[in-house]
Scaffold this motif. Sequence first.
Motif, PDB file in Angstrom:
ATOM      1  N   ILE A   1       0.858  -1.191   0.000  1.00 22.83           N
ATOM      2  CA  ILE A   1       0.000   0.000   0.000  1.00 22.83           C
ATOM      3  C   ILE A   1       0.895   1.243   0.000  1.00 22.83           C
ATOM      4  CG2 ILE A   1      -0.176   0.083   2.528  1.00 22.83           C
ATOM      5  CD1 ILE A   1      -3.105   0.852   2.216  1.00 22.83           C
ATOM      6  N   ASP A   2       0.450   2.318  -0.647  1.00 20.27           N
ATOM      7  CA  ASP A   2       1.248   3.550  -0.665  1.00 20.27           C
ATOM      8  C   ASP A   2       1.156   4.260   0.677  1.00 20.27           C
ATOM      9  OD1 ASP A   2       1.959   3.071  -3.211  1.00 20.27           O
ATOM     10  OD2 ASP A   2       0.931   4.792  -4.098  1.00 20.27           O
ATOM     11  N   ALA A   3       2.203   4.997   1.027  1.00 19.16           N
ATOM     12  CA  ALA A   3       2.228   5.683   2.319  1.00 19.16           C
ATOM     13  C   ALA A   3       1.402   6.963   2.302  1.00 19.16           C
ATOM     14  CB  ALA A   3       3.665   6.008   2.705  1.00 19.16           C
ATOM     15  N   ASP A   4       1.043   7.440   1.132  1.00 22.06           N
ATOM     16  CA  ASP A   4       0.405   8.754   1.051  1.00 22.06           C
ATOM     17  C   ASP A   4      -1.116   8.694   1.182  1.00 22.06           C
ATOM     18  OD1 ASP A   4      -0.229   7.581  -1.295  1.00 22.06           O
ATOM     19  OD2 ASP A   4       0.824   9.003  -2.579  1.00 22.06           O
ATOM     20  N   LEU A   5      -1.632   7.510   1.515  1.00 21.49           N
ATOM     21  CA  LEU A   5      -3.068   7.318   1.733  1.00 21.49           C
ATOM     22  C   LEU A   5      -3.897   7.516   0.465  1.00 21.49           C
ATOM     23  CD1 LEU A   5      -3.166   8.958   5.220  1.00 21.49           C
ATOM     24  CD2 LEU A   5      -3.825   6.602   4.726  1.00 21.49           C
ATOM     25  N   GLN A   6      -3.244   7.372  -0.697  1.00 24.22           N
ATOM     26  CA  GLN A   6      -4.023   7.393  -1.935  1.00 24.22           C
ATOM     27  C   GLN A   6      -4.766   6.069  -2.096  1.00 24.22           C
ATOM     28  OE1 GLN A   6      -0.988   8.974  -4.901  1.00 24.22           O
ATOM     29  NE2 GLN A   6      -2.874   9.939  -5.569  1.00 24.22           N
ATOM     30  N   ASP A   7      -4.193   5.027  -1.529  1.00 21.41           N
ATOM     31  CA  ASP A   7      -4.881   3.741  -1.496  1.00 21.41           C
ATOM     32  C   ASP A   7      -5.572   3.648  -0.143  1.00 21.41           C
ATOM     33  OD1 ASP A   7      -3.384   3.263  -3.807  1.00 21.41           O
ATOM     34  OD2 ASP A   7      -1.790   2.305  -2.659  1.00 21.41           O
TER      35      ASP A   7
ATOM     36  N   ASP B   1     -12.391   4.260  -5.473  1.00 17.27           N
ATOM     37  CA  ASP B   1     -12.037   5.609  -5.895  1.00 17.27           C
ATOM     38  C   ASP B   1     -10.684   5.965  -5.310  1.00 17.27           C
ATOM     39  OD1 ASP B   1     -14.354   6.184  -7.318  1.00 17.27           O
ATOM     40  OD2 ASP B   1     -15.446   6.642  -5.466  1.00 17.27           O
ATOM     41  N   ARG B   2      -9.772   6.330  -6.173  1.00 14.56           N
ATOM     42  CA  ARG B   2      -8.453   6.692  -5.667  1.00 14.56           C
ATOM     43  C   ARG B   2      -8.496   8.108  -5.134  1.00 14.56           C
ATOM     44  NH1 ARG B   2      -3.224   4.844  -5.642  1.00 14.56           N
ATOM     45  NH2 ARG B   2      -1.547   6.251  -6.264  1.00 14.56           N
ATOM     46  N   GLU B   3      -7.988   8.230  -3.910  1.00 15.42           N
ATOM     47  CA  GLU B   3      -8.004   9.537  -3.248  1.00 15.42           C
ATOM     48  C   GLU B   3      -6.848  10.393  -3.744  1.00 15.42           C
ATOM     49  OE1 GLU B   3     -10.243  10.427  -0.923  1.00 15.42           O
ATOM     50  OE2 GLU B   3     -11.256   8.521  -1.197  1.00 15.42           O
ATOM     51  N   ALA B   4      -6.923  11.687  -3.431  1.00 15.81           N
ATOM     52  CA  ALA B   4      -5.755  12.542  -3.638  1.00 15.81           C
ATOM     53  C   ALA B   4      -4.795  12.267  -2.485  1.00 15.81           C
ATOM     54  CB  ALA B   4      -6.170  13.997  -3.663  1.00 15.81           C
ATOM     55  N   ARG B   5      -3.557  12.656  -2.636  1.00 23.40           N
ATOM     56  CA  ARG B   5      -2.575  12.493  -1.572  1.00 23.40           C
ATOM     57  C   ARG B   5      -3.051  13.145  -0.280  1.00 23.40           C
ATOM     58  NH1 ARG B   5       2.697  12.128  -0.916  1.00 23.40           N
ATOM     59  NH2 ARG B   5       3.718  10.775  -2.384  1.00 23.40           N
ATOM     60  N   PHE B   6      -2.747  12.523   0.879  1.00 29.56           N
ATOM     61  CA  PHE B   6      -3.107  13.136   2.158  1.00 29.56           C
ATOM     62  C   PHE B   6      -2.230  14.365   2.380  1.00 29.56           C
ATOM     63  CE2 PHE B   6      -2.591  13.369   6.844  1.00 29.56           C
ATOM     64  CZ  PHE B   6      -3.905  13.605   7.169  1.00 29.56           C
TER      65      PHE B   6
HETATM   66 MG    MG Z   1       0.852   8.718  -4.400  1.00 28.01          MG
END
Ligand code: MG
Length: 339
Positions: free
Chosen positions: A93-99, A196-201
């Motif tokens: 999982i990505d660290a930026d909370l996009q997932d 739905d993919r979020e924007a970066r946190f």
């Molecule tokens: Mg990202």
Amino acid sequence: MKSLVSVIVPVYNESENLYELHRRLTEVMSETGHDYEIVAVDDGSTDDTGEILRELSKKDPRVRAVILSRNFGKEVAMTAGLDHSHGEMVIPIDADLQDPPELIPAMIARADEGFDVVYAKRKQRKGEGVLKLATASLFYRFINMISSVNIPENTGDFRLMRRTVVNAVGMLRERKRFMKGLFAWVGYRQTEISYDREARFAGTTKWNFWKLWNFAIEGITSFSSLPLRVWSYLGAGIAVLAFVYAIIAIIRVLRYGIDVPGYASLLVVTLFLGGLQLITLGIIGEYIGRMFEEIKARPLYLVREVYGRGEELAAGPGARQTKRINPGRKKISGRKSGR
Ligand code: MG
Ligand code: UDP
């Protein structure tokens, strides 16, 4: 049935996201009723990511932090994470909370239906430009046309894999790692769920146009040799055309005598063929460069330190490989913790 779930997070300068990520992962994972571990791989961050990971691993025994010796890129960082995981199910999982971590229970549920891989397909991609989406779509159409594996469009590395699949991916030790391609190559029973993919946190993406371009070339050269082979067909086509043209020229000379042929057409043909030859050389160069990288057989990554529960537990063929190649690693981490 209760099994261990490993969440793998490649991290590069994400200090603003880590606490929030940890909070949301903890919340979601404790709801699933499974045991879990979080394997964070610090990919040579230059901010205080490493410090935060160390702190988290002290507070939460489920967190293990693998600190790489420098920045190796996301694909390699993720591989390091896979090597250092021991879960029956593994989720990068990505660290930026996009997932969104909140998708994990649904993934586990699908896996329990008997699938080995559950990949998350993006319905929407927030915070990404029209141009990026259009080029991405074109790229996937192209690569699927010319390569033998089918790489699903609109999926990232966010997915659930069973241990058999992780071990299979772990056996592919190529240095140029186009993960989506490798995941597709191993096969097994795969299914998808959409989100739905979020924007970066917080923070900014590490991608730019040049990196994306290279990523695309990576994918194509790793999974198809068509760019190498297409030139023989093109060359053959041009040769046939040239032959036909020669016959026409001979007939014309016999009928009308010699005229002074155009200098311009000659120049065009010369430049065109010269251009083609240079392109071909460049493409051969791409492949030779990649062969050179592989043939050096350097380890994929080097680990500087491991915080948290046992490095000795590290699973997977790659982990063993690093140990063998880098025997000093244990000593270094031992000294650190002894202080
Ligand atoms: Mg990202
Ligand atoms: N990342 C990494 N090493 C790098 C670049 C990125 O480990 O050299 C990590 C990053 O911290 C994040 C994930 O890979 O967790 C995805 O990166 P990013 O958000 O920049 O990519 P995008 O979501 O824009 O595709």
